[in-house]
Design a protein around this motif. Structure first.
Motif, PDB file in Angstrom:
ATOM      1  N   ASN A  26     -39.009   7.968  24.526  1.00 56.95           N
ATOM      2  CA  ASN A  26     -40.302   7.491  25.006  1.00 56.95           C
ATOM      3  C   ASN A  26     -41.050   8.703  25.555  1.00 56.95           C
ATOM      4  O   ASN A  26     -40.701   9.230  26.615  1.00 56.95           O
ATOM      5  N   ASP A  27     -42.084   9.170  24.839  1.00 56.30           N
ATOM      6  CA  ASP A  27     -42.741  10.419  25.211  1.00 56.30           C
ATOM      7  C   ASP A  27     -43.777  10.256  26.311  1.00 56.30           C
ATOM      8  O   ASP A  27     -44.355  11.253  26.766  1.00 56.30           O
ATOM      9  N   ALA A  28     -44.032   9.035  26.763  1.00 60.97           N
ATOM     10  CA  ALA A  28     -44.919   8.832  27.910  1.00 60.97           C
ATOM     11  C   ALA A  28     -44.132   8.842  29.214  1.00 60.97           C
ATOM     12  O   ALA A  28     -44.611   9.360  30.231  1.00 60.97           O
ATOM     13  N   GLU A  29     -42.936   8.282  29.194  1.00 61.22           N
ATOM     14  CA  GLU A  29     -42.156   8.144  30.430  1.00 61.22           C
ATOM     15  C   GLU A  29     -40.870   8.965  30.426  1.00 61.22           C
ATOM     16  O   GLU A  29     -40.079   8.885  31.362  1.00 61.22           O
ATOM     17  N   ARG A  60     -35.442  21.251  32.048  1.00 60.02           N
ATOM     18  CA  ARG A  60     -33.999  21.139  31.862  1.00 60.02           C
ATOM     19  C   ARG A  60     -33.700  20.381  30.573  1.00 60.02           C
ATOM     20  O   ARG A  60     -34.207  19.274  30.361  1.00 60.02           O
ATOM     21  N   THR A  61     -32.876  20.989  29.726  1.00 62.77           N
ATOM     22  CA  THR A  61     -32.485  20.353  28.478  1.00 62.77           C
ATOM     23  C   THR A  61     -31.140  19.672  28.656  1.00 62.77           C
ATOM     24  O   THR A  61     -30.193  20.273  29.177  1.00 62.77           O
ATOM     25  N   ARG A  62     -31.074  18.404  28.231  1.00 63.28           N
ATOM     26  CA  ARG A  62     -29.861  17.606  28.386  1.00 63.28           C
ATOM     27  C   ARG A  62     -29.503  16.960  27.060  1.00 63.28           C
ATOM     28  O   ARG A  62     -30.376  16.689  26.230  1.00 63.28           O
ATOM     29  N   GLN A 121     -40.223  16.270  25.458  1.00 62.64           N
ATOM     30  CA  GLN A 121     -39.877  15.740  24.152  1.00 62.64           C
ATOM     31  C   GLN A 121     -38.373  15.498  24.027  1.00 62.64           C
ATOM     32  O   GLN A 121     -37.570  16.077  24.763  1.00 62.64           O
ATOM     33  N   GLY A 122     -38.012  14.600  23.094  1.00 63.07           N
ATOM     34  CA  GLY A 122     -36.609  14.306  22.845  1.00 63.07           C
ATOM     35  C   GLY A 122     -36.389  14.020  21.370  1.00 63.07           C
ATOM     36  O   GLY A 122     -37.309  13.553  20.685  1.00 63.07           O
ATOM     37  N   VAL A 123     -35.200  14.308  20.868  1.00 70.00           N
ATOM     38  CA  VAL A 123     -34.866  14.050  19.471  1.00 70.00           C
ATOM     39  C   VAL A 123     -33.484  13.417  19.406  1.00 70.00           C
ATOM     40  O   VAL A 123     -32.653  13.604  20.296  1.00 70.00           O
ATOM     41  N   PRO A 164     -24.715   9.180  17.108  1.00 70.15           N
ATOM     42  CA  PRO A 164     -26.030   9.653  17.524  1.00 70.15           C
ATOM     43  C   PRO A 164     -26.002  10.321  18.904  1.00 70.15           C
ATOM     44  O   PRO A 164     -25.346   9.845  19.831  1.00 70.15           O
ATOM     45  N   VAL A 165     -26.707  11.441  18.998  1.00 67.13           N
ATOM     46  CA  VAL A 165     -26.834  12.207  20.231  1.00 67.13           C
ATOM     47  C   VAL A 165     -28.316  12.359  20.542  1.00 67.13           C
ATOM     48  O   VAL A 165     -29.120  12.654  19.645  1.00 67.13           O
ATOM     49  N   GLY A 166     -28.694  12.155  21.804  1.00 70.70           N
ATOM     50  CA  GLY A 166     -30.070  12.339  22.226  1.00 70.70           C
ATOM     51  C   GLY A 166     -30.210  13.630  23.008  1.00 70.70           C
ATOM     52  O   GLY A 166     -29.476  13.863  23.968  1.00 70.70           O
ATOM     53  N   VAL A 167     -31.156  14.468  22.600  1.00 66.79           N
ATOM     54  CA  VAL A 167     -31.381  15.761  23.250  1.00 66.79           C
ATOM     55  C   VAL A 167     -32.835  15.780  23.733  1.00 66.79           C
ATOM     56  O   VAL A 167     -33.756  15.489  22.964  1.00 66.79           O
ATOM     57  N   SER A 168     -33.050  16.109  25.014  1.00 67.57           N
ATOM     58  CA  SER A 168     -34.406  16.108  25.561  1.00 67.57           C
ATOM     59  C   SER A 168     -34.570  17.246  26.559  1.00 67.57           C
ATOM     60  O   SER A 168     -33.587  17.774  27.095  1.00 67.57           O
ATOM     61  N   THR A 169     -35.829  17.600  26.784  1.00 68.96           N
ATOM     62  CA  THR A 169     -36.173  18.590  27.800  1.00 68.96           C
ATOM     63  C   THR A 169     -37.185  17.972  28.755  1.00 68.96           C
ATOM     64  O   THR A 169     -38.277  17.571  28.334  1.00 68.96           O
ATOM     65  N   VAL A 170     -36.806  17.867  30.022  1.00 71.04           N
ATOM     66  CA  VAL A 170     -37.673  17.292  31.049  1.00 71.04           C
ATOM     67  C   VAL A 170     -37.604  18.178  32.284  1.00 71.04           C
ATOM     68  O   VAL A 170     -36.505  18.530  32.736  1.00 71.04           O
TER      69      VAL A 170
END
Length: 505
Positions: free
Chosen positions: A465-468, A447-449, A428-430, A438-444
């Motif tokens: 994009n929660d599919a890719e 690892r959170t970036r 997921q990302g927000v 704007p800042v994008g934060v995601s965990t993949v």
């Protein structure tokens, strides 16, 4: 997500990059357009180099359904509603030339392919008029289409009320063809560099490309990158980018043998795959890049629909691809504006690259050879004369209004939440804001970036994009990996990475 075609590594040995090298032609992009053009010119004796940021067929060329068809949903009737019959006929002849060239190459290279009847079909009675319009436009353009009889569609397990049919169309493995093109190019003396990204170009005093490995010069440059990676001519504002999805299934019973594409929504595309078992590919649910509530849900809807109509179908692979459609519905192929006729490009295939890419390559190669207009087939000259009609202007105005709305909405949405934010769940990302940016934060992959959520192309606020697991721009379809690495689209730079403490807690 990995496509059925790309489950095995697709590679052709290239050569080490030499900074400051000079070639007759440098082609950016090792997909169908780039490699078809490269093969044509290399066989003619040109010194050709292909640069690819990723791997061969990594984009749309290795992530489509593999249909090589002249019947293309409602393409011809939509085009005919706004353009003269001569232009639609030229489009069909161009696609026929592309189809013939690609299939001849595939046969010579030993690529397996199968022959099927293609169907453009209505799922409900409301779509029947579109089927009839496509039948009329296709007949007018010279295709031997027919309205499918009730007997040939009666036993299909999915909804179909009416269909136009075209026999003797083809299905194949698109990544296998693209890889074979790369091998043929290298065998013809071509120079192939993968893992080298082009970041810009100049044409004065001579054409030069800037890359991550150093500069390279050429007499001619071809941008075969989906959409041009430079803004000369403002092509990004004349096409719209969309993503669509595919899922392959193993089924316990045989699947329909035709190539099916619905003309009404939600889009459903079906084709069989003969690989020793009973396999079906189902595609559809396309949407403008960065403008879907949930891309993952789009994929799940395809799976639910298929299992409703094909009992026991089990998904094996799921993937997506990005395509571009020009506002006047005709692909852009030719000289890039303000390039002194040294830079050429091709885009706007509207999901039909397996027939459009080869004819685009035929035209690009003819121009680079310097062939006189009278030496060219009539379709090539006709389709190169772009007509701007009222409907084209209206579609462009609507799309650019949507772009403006997405731009404003993205910034407004980012302002509603400030960093730090709770650590996103896996996948997921927000988007939040820090100091008004704007800042994008995601965990993949655990690892959170945190990265800048502003597209470096035109300043759009990115959407997760929660599919890719990518950051997608709703303005002009640039995309970036979770770590900010550019994936595709008109943007030429990565996103700025930010300290994790900036984004989450």
């Amino acid at each position: 997500m990995t496509s059925l075609w790309m489950q095995q590594p697709r590679s052709v040995a290239g050569t080490p990059f030499e900074p400051d090298a000079h070639h007759d032609v440098v082609i950016v992009g090792a997909g169908l357009t780039g490699l078809c053009t490269a093969v044509l010119l290399a066989v003619d004796g040109f010194d050709v180099c292909v640069l690819e940021a990723g791997d061969i067929a990594a984009g749309a060329s290795g992530n489509n359904t593999g249909k090589v068809s002249l019947l293309q949903g409602s393409t011809l009737s939509t085009m005919r509603a706004h353009h003269p019959a001569s232009l639609v006929r030229a489009y069909v002849e161009a696609n026929r030339a592309g189809q013939q060239w690609l299939l001849a190459f595939a046969d010579a290279a030993g690529i397996d392919r199968t022959t099927h009847t293609a169907y453009s079909y209505a799922q409900t009675v409301d779509g029947a008029d579109t089927v009839d319009a496509e039948h009329a436009a296709a007949r007018e353009a010279g295709l031997d289409v027919r309205i499918a009889g009730a007997a040939e569609t009666a036993d299909l397990p999915f909804p179909l009320t009416r269909a136009v049919a075209l026999d003797d169309q083809t299905a194949l493995d698109p990544a296998a063809v693209t890889t074979a093109l790369a091998a043929a190019f290298v065998a013809a003396g071509g120079v192939l560099h993968t893992g080298v990204r082009v970041t810009g170009l100049s044409v004065v005093p001579h054409p030069t490309l800037r890359t991550t490995a150093g500069p390279m010069a050429a007499e001619n440059i071809v941008l075969a990158t989906g959409t041009p990676i430079v803004d000369r001519g403002l092509t990004f504002a004349k096409v719209s980018g969309s993503r669509s999805y595919c899922v392959s299934f193993q089924t316990p019973t045989p699947v329909p043998e035709g190539l099916f594409l619905s003309v009404d929504g939600p889009t459903r595309s079906l084709r069989p795959v003969h690989d020793g078992g009973s396999r079906l590919i189902v595609g559809g649910n396309g949407h403008p890049v960065g403008r879907a509530d949930s891309e993952r849900q789009r994929v799940e809807e395809l799976i639910v629909w298929t299992q409703e109509h094909f009992a026991g179908a089990e998904p094996t692979h799921r993937w997506s691809a990005q395509d571009y459609t020009s506002h006047n519905l005709v692909p852009f192929v030719g000289v890039l504006p303000r390039s002194l006729s040294r830079v050429r490009f091709a885009t706007g295939y509207a999901k039909w690259g397996l027939t459009n890419a080869p004819w685009a390559a035929l035209r690009l190669a003819a121009e680079i050879r310097g062939q006189a207009r009278e030496e060219l087939p009539q379709w090539m000259a006709q389709i190169g004369t772009r007509l701007t009609m009222p409907g084209d202007l209206a579609r462009g105005a609507v799309e650019n209004a949507k772009v403006a709305g997405a731009a404003a909405g993205g910034w407004f949405g980012a302002e509603r939440r400030a960093v730090p934010v709770p650590q996103p769940a896996e996948g997921q990302g927000v988007v939040a804001q820090q100091g008004g940016r704007p800042v994008g934060v995601s965990t993949v992959d655990g690892r959170t970036r945190a990265v800048s959520a502003v597209c470096p192309h035109m300043g759009g606020v990115l959407k997760w994009n929660d599919a890719e697991c990518s950051w997608d721009c709703p303005l002009h379809a640039s995309r970036f990996a979770a770590d900010g690495t550019r994936l595709e689209g008109p943007a030429s730079r990565d996103l700025h990475a930010l300290p994790r403490r900036t984004g989450s807690r």
